[in-house]
Every structure is written in structure tokens, then in C-alpha cells.
Design an enzyme around this catalytic site. Structure first.
Site, mmCIF file in Angstrom:
data_model
loop_
_atom_site.group_PDB
_atom_site.id
_atom_site.type_symbol
_atom_site.label_atom_id
_atom_site.label_comp_id
_atom_site.label_asym_id
_atom_site.label_seq_id
_atom_site.Cartn_x
_atom_site.Cartn_y
_atom_site.Cartn_z
ATOM 1 C CB SER A 141 32.093 35.446 44.032
ATOM 2 O OG SER A 141 32.309 36.017 42.756
ATOM 3 C CE1 TYR A 156 35.354 31.126 42.915
ATOM 4 C CE2 TYR A 156 34.089 32.707 41.622
ATOM 5 C CZ TYR A 156 34.992 32.436 42.637
ATOM 6 O OH TYR A 156 35.523 33.471 43.381
HETATM 7 P P1 NAD Z 1 44.351 33.860 45.691
HETATM 8 O O1 NAD Z 1 44.458 32.740 44.697
HETATM 9 O O2 NAD Z 1 45.279 35.010 45.581
HETATM 10 O O3 NAD Z 1 44.455 33.266 47.153
HETATM 11 C C1 NAD Z 1 43.753 32.113 47.548
HETATM 12 C C2 NAD Z 1 44.561 31.386 48.605
HETATM 13 O O4 NAD Z 1 43.820 30.233 49.027
HETATM 14 C C3 NAD Z 1 45.932 30.889 48.127
HETATM 15 O O5 NAD Z 1 46.922 31.364 49.017
HETATM 16 C C4 NAD Z 1 45.806 29.380 48.172
HETATM 17 O O6 NAD Z 1 47.007 28.709 48.497
HETATM 18 C C5 NAD Z 1 44.758 29.202 49.265
HETATM 19 N N1 NAD Z 1 44.110 27.893 49.204
HETATM 20 C C6 NAD Z 1 43.672 27.229 48.103
HETATM 21 N N2 NAD Z 1 43.158 26.033 48.462
HETATM 22 C C7 NAD Z 1 43.255 25.961 49.809
HETATM 23 C C8 NAD Z 1 42.906 24.976 50.769
HETATM 24 N N3 NAD Z 1 42.350 23.799 50.402
HETATM 25 N N4 NAD Z 1 43.147 25.222 52.072
HETATM 26 C C9 NAD Z 1 43.728 26.394 52.453
HETATM 27 N N5 NAD Z 1 44.070 27.358 51.597
HETATM 28 C C10 NAD Z 1 43.851 27.144 50.289
HETATM 29 O O7 NAD Z 1 42.820 34.326 45.622
HETATM 30 P P2 NAD Z 1 42.097 35.719 45.995
HETATM 31 O O8 NAD Z 1 41.761 36.404 44.723
HETATM 32 O O9 NAD Z 1 42.831 36.421 47.061
HETATM 33 O O10 NAD Z 1 40.711 35.148 46.539
HETATM 34 C C11 NAD Z 1 40.390 35.054 47.906
HETATM 35 C C12 NAD Z 1 38.920 34.682 48.041
HETATM 36 O O11 NAD Z 1 38.107 35.700 47.449
HETATM 37 C C13 NAD Z 1 38.528 33.387 47.331
HETATM 38 O O12 NAD Z 1 37.576 32.698 48.109
HETATM 39 C C14 NAD Z 1 37.914 33.868 46.043
HETATM 40 O O13 NAD Z 1 37.029 32.929 45.487
HETATM 41 C C15 NAD Z 1 37.224 35.127 46.518
HETATM 42 N N6 NAD Z 1 36.935 36.081 45.435
HETATM 43 C C16 NAD Z 1 37.961 36.636 44.706
HETATM 44 C C17 NAD Z 1 37.657 37.529 43.686
HETATM 45 C C18 NAD Z 1 38.728 38.163 42.825
HETATM 46 O O14 NAD Z 1 38.355 38.816 41.829
HETATM 47 N N7 NAD Z 1 39.993 38.050 43.148
HETATM 48 C C19 NAD Z 1 36.324 37.833 43.405
HETATM 49 C C20 NAD Z 1 35.325 37.258 44.159
HETATM 50 C C21 NAD Z 1 35.647 36.387 45.183
#
Ligand code: NAD
Length: 250
Positions: A141, A156
């Protein structure tokens, strides 16, 4: 162009309907891949896989549980015989200040993001080494690179910075076996990870700091994942790919 024809890919945390994982899985399928969606809930994983079309798989797998990671990969190995791409996308975040992070908060955020990335990688590495082919893509991130200030707290940022260290060290170790390991550093992307805790005020303040003047879309991140998963990036390993609308230029 079919960049992943005949390739087999696993995307963790890809059941979330508006999430980055689902968008990546869809784009991989468009490019010819067979995909397995791993997520906490079996039904949600299966239904997300069904959305991808025939032949794709949805499995329950909590990435913090090493035995579950090994079992999922064992099952896929039995079905497919090979595995070309792993996207370590499962992640959670919490908007906490340093002094408010409890031991439970620390464990939850570090475990899903960092420990899960290690465990799933450990599950696929033996097969990728045997094949002398593989691409592991880890979701870090911009919060790791610029000291938070988006949504997630310091724990985080620490977990996502840990992912960068893990990515680079694994990249160095696995390169002789033609297994590449790279990270994506998304900025502020419109998904449901903020779990209703992002106010309009917070969102406006974040967008003010983005030179491109808008949040990213899941498809913006999916394009980067496709690049790193495919042979377009054949000579890239240990890299961090920024997808942040210019919110961190360094
Ligand atoms: P999201 O919450 O839409 O999806 C995350 C998914 O991970 C969910 O389906 C959840 O059920 C699953 N999950 C949670 N704990 C789990 C576990 N122990 N085992 C298996 N699955 C699990 O999130 P997103 O925004 O799509 O984020 C995806 C990735 O991108 C994450 O790693 C997040 O930190 C990273 N990220 C997101 C952003 C953003 O702005 N959305 C920015 C930087 C990084």
C-alpha cells in the site's frame, strides 16, 4: 491479447464484490487464465468464482491458517497439476491512532496482511520451483511508503511495509528458480475495505492530495496485477509498482 492463456492463478481475498481481488480475477479470466478465488467464506468464494464463468474455483481459506493454505494449494495441484500465479490480496485495515492499537488489533492486521502473505507463498513456492516458473504478486500500500495518512493506522502501515520487505527478500531468494515476486502499492481505491468507516469529509481530504483528482478504481489495480502476473513483466522481480494517481511521487 491473451496474456495468461493456459495459466492457472490463485487470488486470495477475492470474494468481495467491489474488491481489488475480484477485479483482478475477472481481468485474468479475460486474458485466458483459469482462476481460483480463496476467501474466508466458502459460499462467497464459490459464488464469486461462478461469476467468472465455467471452470473456475472458489475455496474457503483463511490465509492466517497455514494448514488451510497448504490444503487449498494441495487441492489445486491435484486439479490443475500446476500453478503459475499467486496474488496475495487478502487484507484488512483499521483506522486507529498509535495509542489506540490493542494487542488484538495488532494481531489481526499483521496476521491477515503479513503472515497470510508468507503462508500462502510458502504453500505455492515448492510447486513453482518445480515448474521453474511462477509469479507472486503481493498487495502492499502507499501507506507503507508514505507513513499512512490515508485510512489505515500505523499497524496497517507496518504490515504493508513488512510485505515490501518480504517481497524483496523472497524475490532475491527465488529468482534462480524463475519465480518472480513483486508488490503493488495502491493509493486510495474505491472498495469496501473501509467498512463504512470512511466519512465524506475524510474522502474529500484524501482526494485533495491526489494529483489526478479522483480515487482509483479496482480496474486500475487489476491492470497492474495483470502486468506483473504475465510475461510482460518477465524481467521484473522485487519491484514495487505504484498505482496511486500521483499521491506519492518518489
Ligand atoms: P476488500 O475488503 O474489498 O476485500 C478484502 C477481502 O479479503 C475480503 O473479501 C475478505 O473477506 C478477505 N479476507 C479478509 N481476511 C481474510 C483471511 N484471513 N483469509 C482470506 N481472506 C480474507 O479489500 P480491497 O480494498 O479489495 O483490498 C484488497 C487488498 O488491497 C488488501 O490487501 C488491501 O490492504 C490492499 N489495498 C487496498 C487499498 C484500497 O484503497 N482499497 C489500498 C491499498 C492497498
Amino acid at each position: 491479447m491473451s496474456l495468461l492463456n493456459g495459466r492457472f492463478a490463485v487470488v486470495t481475498g477475492a470474494a468481495s464484490p467491489r474488491g481489488l481481488g475480484k477485479a483482478m480475477a475477472e481481468l485474468f479470466v479475460e486474458h485466458g487464465a483459469t482462476v481460483a478465488i480463496l476467501d474466508l467464506d466458502q459460499g462467497a468464494a464459490e459464488s464469486a468464482a461462478a461469476d467468472l464463468g465455467e471452470g473456475h474455483l472458489g475455496l474457503a481459506c483463511d490465509v492466517t491458517d497455514k494448514a488451510a493454505c497448504l490444503a487449498a494449494v494441495d487441492y489445486l495441484r491435484g486439479k490443475w497439476g500446476r500453478l503459475d500465479v499467486l496474488v496475495n490480496n487478502a487484507g484488512i485495515t483499521q483506522p486507529l491512532k498509535t495509542m489506540d492499537i490493542s494487542p488484538e488489533n495488532y494481531d489481526a492486521v499483521l496476521d491477515v496482511n503479513l503472515r497470510g502473505t508468507l503462508y500462502m507463498s510458502q504453500a505455492v513456492i515448492p510447486l513453482m520451483r518445480e515448474q521453474k516458473h511462477g509469479s507472486i504478486v503481493n498487495l502492499s500500500s502507499v501507506s507503507a511508503q508514505r507513513g499512512g495518512g490515508i485510512f489505515g493506522g500505523p499497524h496497517y502501515s507496518a504490515a504493508k511495509a513488512g510485505i515490501l520487505g518480504l517481497t524483496k527478500a523472497m524475490a532475491r531468494e527465488l529468482a534462480p528458480d524463475n519465480v518472480r515476486v513483486n508488490a503493488i502499492c495502491p493509493g486510495f481505491i474505491a472498495t469496501d475495505i473501509t467498512a463504512g468507516k470512511l466519512t465524506q469529509e475524510m474522502s474529500n481530504a484524501i482526494v485533495d492530495g491526489i494529483p489526478m483528482g479522483r480515487p482509483g478504481q479496482a480496474s486500475d489495480v487489476a491492470g497492474c496485477a495483470l502486468f506483473l502476473a504475465s510475461e510482460l513483466s518477465a524481467y521484473c522481480t522485487g519491484t514495487e509498482l505504484d498505482v496511486n494517481g500521483g499521491s506519492l511521487i518518489h
